[in-house]
Design an enzyme around this catalytic site. Structure first.
Site, PDB file in Angstrom:
ATOM      1  N   GLU A 174      -4.490   1.032  -1.117  1.00 53.18           N
ATOM      2  CA  GLU A 174      -4.392   1.991  -2.096  1.00 53.18           C
ATOM      3  C   GLU A 174      -4.784   1.227  -3.620  1.00 53.18           C
ATOM      4  OE1 GLU A 174      -0.900   4.501  -1.706  1.00 53.18           O
ATOM      5  OE2 GLU A 174      -1.993   5.557  -0.255  1.00 53.18           O
ATOM      6  N   GLU A 177      -4.002   5.958   6.883  1.00 54.46           N
ATOM      7  CA  GLU A 177      -2.514   6.489   6.877  1.00 54.46           C
ATOM      8  C   GLU A 177      -2.885   8.159   6.932  1.00 54.46           C
ATOM      9  OE1 GLU A 177      -0.206   5.172   3.466  1.00 54.46           O
ATOM     10  OE2 GLU A 177      -1.076   3.120   3.663  1.00 54.46           O
TER      11      GLU A 177
END
Ligand code: BGP
Length: 483
Positions: free
Chosen positions: A177, A381
């Site tokens: 991220e 994810e």
């Protein structure tokens, strides 16, 4: 019955070292930034503590003790039929201070055992090099990624592990991220940049801190590009991807002002990092954004070439929820608390943690991404954070999670039919672990329940949830049986 997924499709699950390993100083590991973050809750924010003292509970220190129980956990993943397991290497296990000259051999040995064990079970490791942790010594000495020297320390670490595991690991992600550094809260999580003044993370910050974040982000872009190039030289078969938090949002209405505001949100939230890592240069809207917001950071002359030469092989992202953007002052004035997801979307339901559940948005976003980049995609994810109840007989009936996942698997199948090149799916927290956002154990994502609570109590025993059997069936049927 759903149409089958391709035979080559990667089915698995994802974890991060700081959220599951525990063993926080075992076998020569140094402290990580994540080891200095307290537990919080949906309403109480986590805090950063300079000192680690025994009267404060730090959830990463024991977590679910995956470090010592990885064989038991991987056995359970294999039982579900995983052919991929996304996990991260904790940098401070390999270089305890981050800037050490020589690596810690015990750390190298540990991950070799983990990867070898995966292989014996037919599971391909997908390895994140940096998942929300930086060796803490780098925060103290250099203020984390704000200092350019950290690029050299990171590439030394990346080279060490890529050489050590060149025959065991094929799929790599550089930074988890990475776009978290474009958000005020992300400085310490993503870049080891110390919070200002006090110990609380805050959404307001000085210009200096904001510049340090964007400087850190730039350094990570350079480090990632160098790592991609290095990785391909070590093993040309390596597939090295970026990993970006899917920050998907819709205009709240068809008011053109909402549409424009949403476009800007999507640009900065997703495409700033995606475009830079896939295309190898900053997009024009990013330069305009930096100028408009007086964001200043230093770019060295050679960076443009480095970034061009180190573009990623595939794009991976997390996908949990979608939000909305509005320009209506009246709606805005009613919004309180967490503004991240914007105004409520009347067409979708919320999770208990206020995240908007939106499987259709996944199909939409997969199409957007593939259209834009034309490189393979991976969802690394996805999942539903929820409270689970362990019944007296040891069962866990998590039908809500099955429902969430089923709809998202259908959306992936639809996206494949739309022509998207999607390589794989690793739902988040395939075994219950510590929440990154809140530090809770109570916010569970797993197919496997772990007996551990928010006070750090529990036997750490693993139990199969209903979703465990459901996912096993999904994988075995190549996604055709979703019942
Ligand atoms: C992502 C992170 C993960 C993870 C997940 C779920 O942002 O990469 O580390 O934890 O979100 O978020 P949370 O744990 O806050 O529910």
């Amino acid at each position: 019955m759903n149409k089958a997924f391709p035979d080559s499709f990667l089915w698995g699950g994802a974890t991060a070292a700081n959220q599951c390993e525990g063993a926080y100083l075992q076998d020569g590991k140094g402290e990580s930034s994540a080891d200095h973050i307290t537990a919080g809750s949906h309403t109480i924010p986590r805090q950063f503590k300079k000192q680690i003292t025994s009267d404060i509970y730090f959830p990463s220190h024991i977590a679910i003790d995956h470090y010592n129980r990885f064989k038991e956990d991987i056995d359970l993943f294999a039982e579900m039929g995983f052919n991929v397991y996304r996990l991260s290497i904790n940098w401070a296990r390999i270089y305890p201070n981050g800037d050490d000259e020589e690596p810690n051999q015990a750390g190298i040995k540990h991950y070799r055992e983990v990867f070898e064990y995966c292989k014996t079970k037919g599971i391909e490791p997908l390895v994140t090099l940096s998942h929300y942790e930086t060796p803490y010594a780098l925060s103290l000495k250099y203020n984390g990624w704000s200092d350019r020297k950290v690029i050299t320390f990171f590439t030394r670490y990346a080279e060490t592990v890529m050489r050590a595991y060149k025959d065991l690991v094929k799929y790599w992600l550089t930074f988890n991220e990475i776009n978290v550094l474009s958000m005020p809260m992300g400085g310490f999580f993503g870049g080891g940049i110390l919070p200002e003044g006090n110990e609380a993370f805050s959404s307001s910050e000085t210009d200096e801190h904001r510049n340090a974040r964007f400087q850190g982000l730039h350094h990570q872009f350079v480090a990632s590009a160098l790592t991609v190039k290095l990785g391909h030289a070590i093993n040309p078969d390596f597939k090295i991807g970026c990993m970006i938090a899917g920050s998907i949002s819709y205009p709240l209405t068809c008011n053109p002002a909402d549409v424009l505001k949403n476009q800007k949100f999507m640009q900065i939230g997703n495409y700033l990092c995606g475009d830079t890592m896939v295309r190898g240069y900053y997009p024009s809207f990013a330069k305009a954004y930096f100028k408009e917001n007086n964001i200043n950071f230093h770019i060295e002359a050679q960076d443009a070439q480095i970034m061009r030469e180190g573009t990623v092989d595939f794009y991976s992202f997390s996908y949990y929820a979608t939000g909305t953007q509005t320009s209506d002052p009246e709606v805005l004035s009613k919004l309180s608390g967490n503004m991240f997801f914007g105004a409520p979307n009347p067409y979708i339901k919320m999770s208990d943690w206020g995240w908007g559940i939106d499987a259709t948005g996944l199909r939409f976003f997969l199409n957007e991404l593939y259209d834009r980049y034309q490189i393979p995609l991976m969802i690394v994810e996805n999942g539903l954070g929820a409270v689970d109840k362990l019944e007296d007989d040891g069962t866990i009936h998590d039908s809500y999670r099955i429902e969430y996942l089923r709809e998202h698997v259908k959306a992936m199948r639809d996206a494949l039919d739309d022509g998207v090149d999607l390589w794989g799916y690793t739902p988040w927290g395939c075994i219950d672990l510590v929440s990154a956002g809140t530090g809770e154990m109570k916010k569970r994502y797993g197919f496997i329940y772990v007996d551990r609570n928010d006070q750090g109590e529990g036997s750490l025993k693993r139990s199969r949830k209903d979703s465990f059997y459901w996912y096993r069936k999904v994988i075995a049927s190549k996604g055709t049986d979703l019942a």
